[in-house]
Design an enzyme around this catalytic site. Structure first.
Site, PDB file in Angstrom:
ATOM      1  N   TYR A 121      31.081 -27.326   8.182  1.00  9.01           N
ATOM      2  CA  TYR A 121      31.539 -26.121   7.486  1.00  9.01           C
ATOM      3  C   TYR A 121      31.820 -26.435   6.006  1.00  9.01           C
ATOM      4  O   TYR A 121      31.372 -25.711   5.105  1.00  9.01           O
ATOM      5  CB  TYR A 121      32.798 -25.600   8.179  1.00  9.01           C
ATOM      6  CG  TYR A 121      33.339 -24.307   7.634  1.00  9.01           C
ATOM      7  CD1 TYR A 121      32.740 -23.086   7.959  1.00  9.01           C
ATOM      8  CD2 TYR A 121      34.463 -24.289   6.803  1.00  9.01           C
ATOM      9  CE1 TYR A 121      33.254 -21.889   7.465  1.00  9.01           C
ATOM     10  CE2 TYR A 121      34.983 -23.101   6.311  1.00  9.01           C
ATOM     11  CZ  TYR A 121      34.379 -21.904   6.645  1.00  9.01           C
ATOM     12  OH  TYR A 121      34.883 -20.718   6.157  1.00  9.01           O
ATOM     13  N   SER A 137      28.649 -26.927   4.107  1.00  4.66           N
ATOM     14  CA  SER A 137      27.929 -25.659   3.881  1.00  4.66           C
ATOM     15  C   SER A 137      28.603 -24.862   2.765  1.00  4.66           C
ATOM     16  O   SER A 137      27.939 -24.256   1.924  1.00  4.66           O
ATOM     17  CB  SER A 137      27.874 -24.824   5.165  1.00  4.66           C
ATOM     18  OG  SER A 137      29.157 -24.303   5.497  1.00  4.66           O
ATOM     19  N   ILE A 144      42.595 -16.706   5.512  1.00  4.30           N
ATOM     20  CA  ILE A 144      42.662 -15.250   5.619  1.00  4.30           C
ATOM     21  C   ILE A 144      42.797 -14.857   7.094  1.00  4.30           C
ATOM     22  O   ILE A 144      42.098 -15.425   7.956  1.00  4.30           O
ATOM     23  CB  ILE A 144      41.365 -14.609   5.035  1.00  4.30           C
ATOM     24  CG1 ILE A 144      41.044 -15.173   3.633  1.00  4.30           C
ATOM     25  CG2 ILE A 144      41.489 -13.087   4.993  1.00  4.30           C
ATOM     26  CD1 ILE A 144      42.093 -14.959   2.568  1.00  4.30           C
TER      27      ILE A 144
HETATM   28  P1  NAI Z   1      34.287 -13.431  11.279  1.00  6.16           P
HETATM   29  O1  NAI Z   1      33.937 -14.433  12.321  1.00  6.16           O
HETATM   30  O2  NAI Z   1      35.298 -12.389  11.593  1.00  6.16           O
HETATM   31  O3  NAI Z   1      32.973 -12.711  10.753  1.00  6.16           O
HETATM   32  C1  NAI Z   1      31.790 -13.416  10.570  1.00  6.16           C
HETATM   33  C2  NAI Z   1      30.657 -12.419  10.398  1.00  6.16           C
HETATM   34  O4  NAI Z   1      29.451 -13.168  10.252  1.00  6.16           O
HETATM   35  C3  NAI Z   1      30.463 -11.509  11.613  1.00  6.16           C
HETATM   36  O5  NAI Z   1      30.268 -10.198  11.166  1.00  6.16           O
HETATM   37  C4  NAI Z   1      29.189 -12.006  12.264  1.00  6.16           C
HETATM   38  O6  NAI Z   1      28.402 -10.957  12.851  1.00  6.16           O
HETATM   39  C5  NAI Z   1      28.457 -12.611  11.078  1.00  6.16           C
HETATM   40  N1  NAI Z   1      27.542 -13.652  11.516  1.00  6.16           N
HETATM   41  C6  NAI Z   1      27.856 -14.830  12.116  1.00  6.16           C
HETATM   42  N2  NAI Z   1      26.731 -15.506  12.396  1.00  6.16           N
HETATM   43  C7  NAI Z   1      25.695 -14.737  11.962  1.00  6.16           C
HETATM   44  C8  NAI Z   1      24.285 -14.888  11.954  1.00  6.16           C
HETATM   45  N3  NAI Z   1      23.686 -15.988  12.471  1.00  6.16           N
HETATM   46  N4  NAI Z   1      23.526 -13.907  11.433  1.00  6.16           N
HETATM   47  C9  NAI Z   1      24.098 -12.782  10.912  1.00  6.16           C
HETATM   48  N5  NAI Z   1      25.426 -12.585  10.881  1.00  6.16           N
HETATM   49  C10 NAI Z   1      26.207 -13.557  11.400  1.00  6.16           C
HETATM   50  O7  NAI Z   1      34.732 -14.303  10.033  1.00  6.16           O
HETATM   51  P2  NAI Z   1      35.554 -13.958   8.706  1.00  6.16           P
HETATM   52  O8  NAI Z   1      36.837 -14.656   8.776  1.00  6.16           O
HETATM   53  O9  NAI Z   1      35.519 -12.516   8.428  1.00  6.16           O
HETATM   54  O10 NAI Z   1      34.669 -14.747   7.631  1.00  6.16           O
HETATM   55  C11 NAI Z   1      33.756 -14.136   6.750  1.00  6.16           C
HETATM   56  C12 NAI Z   1      33.319 -15.158   5.725  1.00  6.16           C
HETATM   57  O11 NAI Z   1      34.461 -15.619   5.026  1.00  6.16           O
HETATM   58  C13 NAI Z   1      32.668 -16.398   6.343  1.00  6.16           C
HETATM   59  O12 NAI Z   1      31.628 -16.838   5.532  1.00  6.16           O
HETATM   60  C14 NAI Z   1      33.799 -17.413   6.333  1.00  6.16           C
HETATM   61  O13 NAI Z   1      33.323 -18.727   6.309  1.00  6.16           O
HETATM   62  C15 NAI Z   1      34.508 -17.041   5.053  1.00  6.16           C
HETATM   63  N6  NAI Z   1      35.889 -17.499   4.981  1.00  6.16           N
HETATM   64  C16 NAI Z   1      36.813 -17.100   5.909  1.00  6.16           C
HETATM   65  C17 NAI Z   1      38.112 -17.553   5.816  1.00  6.16           C
HETATM   66  C18 NAI Z   1      39.178 -17.160   6.784  1.00  6.16           C
HETATM   67  O14 NAI Z   1      40.270 -17.742   6.696  1.00  6.16           O
HETATM   68  N7  NAI Z   1      38.960 -16.230   7.685  1.00  6.16           N
HETATM   69  C19 NAI Z   1      38.519 -18.467   4.734  1.00  6.16           C
HETATM   70  C20 NAI Z   1      37.466 -18.804   3.824  1.00  6.16           C
HETATM   71  C21 NAI Z   1      36.209 -18.326   3.946  1.00  6.16           C
END
Ligand code: NAI
Length: 288
Positions: A184, A187, A229
């Site tokens: 992670y 990436s 988050i």
């Molecule tokens: P989440 O797991 O709630 O949402 C992830 C989204 O990515 C989902 O809508 C899912 O459908 C989509 N997804 C996953 N694999 C996929 C694929 N192969 N093809 C198409 N869509 C795909 O995660 P969250 O927390 O909303 O994270 C969103 C972004 O923010 C991510 O890139 C995560 O790494 C980043 N992030 C999140 C943090 C956190 O604390 N929640 C902190 C820092 C970054």
């Protein structure tokens, strides 16, 4: 002579002048009316907050998802209740073919694409010695290659029009690393290099064609690096660990998805026309 309030009484609050005194009337808000935005993974968590925020600002929203059709239906219904029609696009961002197909579908459906938010992301946490080949490749494919292939697919369209915005959602983990997250972290660090390189390349290409103009809102590529988050991504983190994380965040709490959406909104707006190749940290003051 400066007058001081009596000892013990709080200083008077700082009051901003009325907005109308600061900005000309037609520039009060970075508006999104009519702009087409595609948010990958835009149907839940941070992505859904970004989709909702753009919809609130009058943008035309296309949201992508991988497998989670339930959240896609929920977002569509929620926005429809507010009179907003969002287009939903299924596709695996780890597949270059799917990236090209979904970008083409969004442009076909809406006639153009102004803003791409590469938000889709996954974690598969294991310490290095336990990490299977597949755990490494899968996370890199979704989080990093997905952003590359999506950007590659949309750039000819944006370069042709001479304007656009790409915003990559990275992470504080890409800056500081984390035990159990080599895939992670790599990436998310990779997104910094991708963002900075794309930013330079598009300027180079536009300049070569003599199309870098002074008055354009430009074609910019930036990254947002959220801290921790509160989304489903953190749901499996034990309460004790979450408490330790919160203790490292000066504001004393996790961030909210809409707080990331606001930062994305700024980078997508005309106000950010002189910002490209930048990383905007949104992490409650956490040290890096
Ligand atoms: P989440 O797991 O709630 O949402 C992830 C989204 O990515 C989902 O809508 C899912 O459908 C989509 N997804 C996953 N694999 C996929 C694929 N192969 N093809 C198409 N869509 C795909 O995660 P969250 O927390 O909303 O994270 C969103 C972004 O923010 C991510 O890139 C995560 O790494 C980043 N992030 C999140 C943090 C956190 O604390 N929640 C902190 C820092 C970054």
């Amino acid at each position: 002579m400066t007058t001081h309030p009596p000892t013990g009484s709080p200083p008077p609050p700082t009051v901003l002048p009325p907005e109308s005194d600061v900005f000309p009337a037609d520039h009060r808000r970075p508006r999104m009316t009519g702009r087409v935005v595609f948010v990958t993974g835009g149907t839940r968590g941070i992505g859904a907050a970004i989709s909702r925020s753009f919809a609130e600002q009058g943008a035309i929203v296309a949201a992508g998802y991988g497998r989670d059709a339930e959240h896609a239906d929920q977002l569509r219904a929620q926005l429809r209740d507010h009179g907003v029609d969002v287009s939903i696009h299924q596709g695996n961002v780890a597949s270059a073919e799917d990236c090209r197909r979904t970008i083409a579908a969004v442009i076909e459906r809406h006639g153009r694409l102004d803003i791409l938010v590469n938000n889709a992301g996954i974690t598969i946490d294991k310490t290095v010695l336990k990490m299977a080949d597949e755990d490494w490749y899968k996370v890199i494919a979704v989080n990093l290659s997905g952003a590359f292939f999506m950007s590659q697919a949309v750039l000819p369209h944006m370069i042709e029009r001479g304007t656009g915005r790409i915003i990559n959602i990275s992470s504080i983990i890409g800056e500081i690393g984390n035990i159990g997250q080599a895939n992670y972290a790599a990436s998310k660090s990779g997104l910094f290099g991708l963002t900075k390189t794309l930013a330079r390349e598009v300027c180079f290409l536009l300049a070569k064609e003599g199309r870098l103009t002074e008055d354009s809102i430009g074609l910019t590529i930036n990254a947002v690096a959220p801290g921790f988050i509160a989304t489903e991504m953190l749901e499996h983190v034990p309460e004790k660990v979450l408490e330790r994380i919160k203790a490292q965040i000066p504001v004393g709490r996790l961030g909210r998805p809409d707080e990331i959406a606001r930062a994305v909104h700024f980078l997508a707006s005309d106000y950010s026309s002189f910002i490209t190749g930048a990383v905007l940290n949104v992490n409650g003051g956490q040290e890096m």
